[in-house]
Write a protein that holds these residues in place. Structure first.
Motif, mmCIF file in Angstrom:
data_model
loop_
_atom_site.group_PDB
_atom_site.id
_atom_site.type_symbol
_atom_site.label_atom_id
_atom_site.label_comp_id
_atom_site.label_asym_id
_atom_site.label_seq_id
_atom_site.Cartn_x
_atom_site.Cartn_y
_atom_site.Cartn_z
ATOM 1 N N ASP A 86 0.843 -1.193 0.000
ATOM 2 C CA ASP A 86 0.000 0.000 0.000
ATOM 3 C C ASP A 86 0.877 1.241 0.000
ATOM 4 O O ASP A 86 1.847 1.328 0.750
ATOM 5 C CB ASP A 86 -0.900 0.024 1.242
ATOM 6 C CG ASP A 86 -1.946 -1.064 1.209
ATOM 7 O OD1 ASP A 86 -2.472 -1.353 0.120
ATOM 8 O OD2 ASP A 86 -2.233 -1.637 2.280
ATOM 9 N N GLY A 87 0.510 2.199 -0.839
ATOM 10 C CA GLY A 87 1.192 3.491 -0.860
ATOM 11 C C GLY A 87 2.374 3.531 -1.800
ATOM 12 O O GLY A 87 2.866 2.517 -2.271
ATOM 13 N N ASP A 88 2.784 4.755 -2.087
ATOM 14 C CA ASP A 88 3.939 5.000 -2.949
ATOM 15 C C ASP A 88 5.183 5.091 -2.066
ATOM 16 O O ASP A 88 5.181 5.785 -1.062
ATOM 17 C CB ASP A 88 3.752 6.303 -3.726
ATOM 18 C CG ASP A 88 4.791 6.474 -4.806
ATOM 19 O OD1 ASP A 88 4.466 6.207 -5.967
ATOM 20 O OD2 ASP A 88 5.929 6.859 -4.482
ATOM 21 N N HIS A 89 6.217 4.374 -2.440
ATOM 22 C CA HIS A 89 7.443 4.325 -1.634
ATOM 23 C C HIS A 89 8.637 4.830 -2.436
ATOM 24 O O HIS A 89 9.684 4.201 -2.490
ATOM 25 C CB HIS A 89 7.666 2.897 -1.127
ATOM 26 C CG HIS A 89 6.600 2.450 -0.184
ATOM 27 N ND1 HIS A 89 6.646 2.711 1.153
ATOM 28 C CD2 HIS A 89 5.425 1.803 -0.396
ATOM 29 C CE1 HIS A 89 5.561 2.233 1.743
ATOM 30 N NE2 HIS A 89 4.810 1.676 0.815
ATOM 31 N N GLU A 90 8.436 6.001 -3.077
ATOM 32 C CA GLU A 90 9.469 6.586 -3.925
ATOM 33 C C GLU A 90 10.752 6.887 -3.143
ATOM 34 O O GLU A 90 11.851 6.760 -3.669
ATOM 35 C CB GLU A 90 8.950 7.861 -4.581
ATOM 36 C CG GLU A 90 9.943 8.519 -5.508
ATOM 37 C CD GLU A 90 9.386 9.739 -6.196
ATOM 38 O OE1 GLU A 90 10.111 10.298 -7.040
ATOM 39 O OE2 GLU A 90 8.249 10.149 -5.905
ATOM 40 N N ASN A 91 10.626 7.281 -1.887
ATOM 41 C CA ASN A 91 11.791 7.639 -1.078
ATOM 42 C C ASN A 91 12.256 6.506 -0.184
ATOM 43 O O ASN A 91 12.923 6.734 0.827
ATOM 44 C CB ASN A 91 11.472 8.879 -0.235
ATOM 45 C CG ASN A 91 11.194 10.085 -1.105
ATOM 46 O OD1 ASN A 91 11.894 10.313 -2.092
ATOM 47 N ND2 ASN A 91 10.161 10.828 -0.776
ATOM 48 N N ASP A 92 11.889 5.281 -0.565
ATOM 49 C CA ASP A 92 12.239 4.109 0.231
ATOM 50 C C ASP A 92 13.030 3.098 -0.590
ATOM 51 O O ASP A 92 12.957 3.078 -1.819
ATOM 52 C CB ASP A 92 10.975 3.397 0.732
ATOM 53 C CG ASP A 92 10.141 4.247 1.675
ATOM 54 O OD1 ASP A 92 10.684 5.213 2.242
ATOM 55 O OD2 ASP A 92 8.958 3.938 1.842
ATOM 56 N N ILE A 93 13.747 2.261 0.116
ATOM 57 C CA ILE A 93 14.346 1.066 -0.473
ATOM 58 C C ILE A 93 13.485 -0.102 -0.024
ATOM 59 O O ILE A 93 13.320 -0.325 1.172
ATOM 60 C CB ILE A 93 15.806 0.881 -0.012
ATOM 61 C CG1 ILE A 93 16.670 2.015 -0.561
ATOM 62 C CG2 ILE A 93 16.333 -0.475 -0.442
ATOM 63 C CD1 ILE A 93 18.094 2.005 -0.064
ATOM 64 N N CYS A 94 12.915 -0.817 -0.992
ATOM 65 C CA CYS A 94 12.037 -1.945 -0.679
ATOM 66 C C CYS A 94 12.711 -3.237 -1.128
ATOM 67 O O CYS A 94 13.239 -3.316 -2.243
ATOM 68 C CB CYS A 94 10.687 -1.793 -1.378
ATOM 69 S SG CYS A 94 9.756 -0.333 -0.858
#
Length: 161
Positions: A86-94
């Motif tokens: 869920d959600g946008d994780h543009e500023n994350d490392i997944c």
């Protein structure tokens, strides 16, 4: 004047359609987990899909490394999993990580190969809500019979099996 009204109407429709598309992002992450029966750290014809393996998807902020999202799942009988983000994780490392093998004879993970990094953002040039993770694996303690032949077919010549 009629052309101007038609053009303006078309622009309004496009803008409205774009606004309607602004919903919260939901991504599906798909992948598979297998047992590396030849201990070569890649899939061969002797590899076995691992049903019942536990995987975890975790997103962390790039700057602070704080966890922003996490979900666990279990592979199906074919070793495949599907996790919803869920959600946008543009500023994350997944990353998807193997957590637990269902088999005692195939439970060794390899440091550096236990994770698959994925992008969970609409702002990365991927126009699909499905993200595909690289295959993950556990290894057997010893190679099974037939590995040398399987690798010979691939043109690989291991030192010893």
């Amino acid at each position: 004047m009629t052309k101007a009204i038609l053009l303006l109407s078309a622009l309004c429709i496009v803008a409205l359609a774009n606004f309607a598309h602004c919903q919260s992002e939901v991504f599906d992450v798909e992948g598979k987990v297998y047992c590396d029966t030849c201990r070569v750290q890649f899939e061969t014809k002797l590899s076995e899909n691992l049903g019942g393996a536990t995987v975890k998807l975790q997103c962390r902020n790039i700057s602070t490394e704080a966890e922003t999202f996490s979900v666990e799942g279990v592979t199906d009988k074919d070793g495949k999993y599907k996790l919803t983000v869920d959600g946008d994780h543009e500023n994350d490392i997944c990353e998807v990580t193997v957590v637990k093998s269902p088999r005692e004879d195939c439970k060794e993970s390899v440091s550096g190969y236990e994770k698959a990094r994925i992008e969970c953002s609409d702002n990365v040039g991927i126009h699909n809500a499905v993200r595909y993770a690289n295959p993950l694996f556990f290894m057997k303690a010893e190679s099974v019979q037939g590995c040398k032949e399987a690798l010979d077919e691939l043109g690989l010549f291991p030192l010893e099996f």
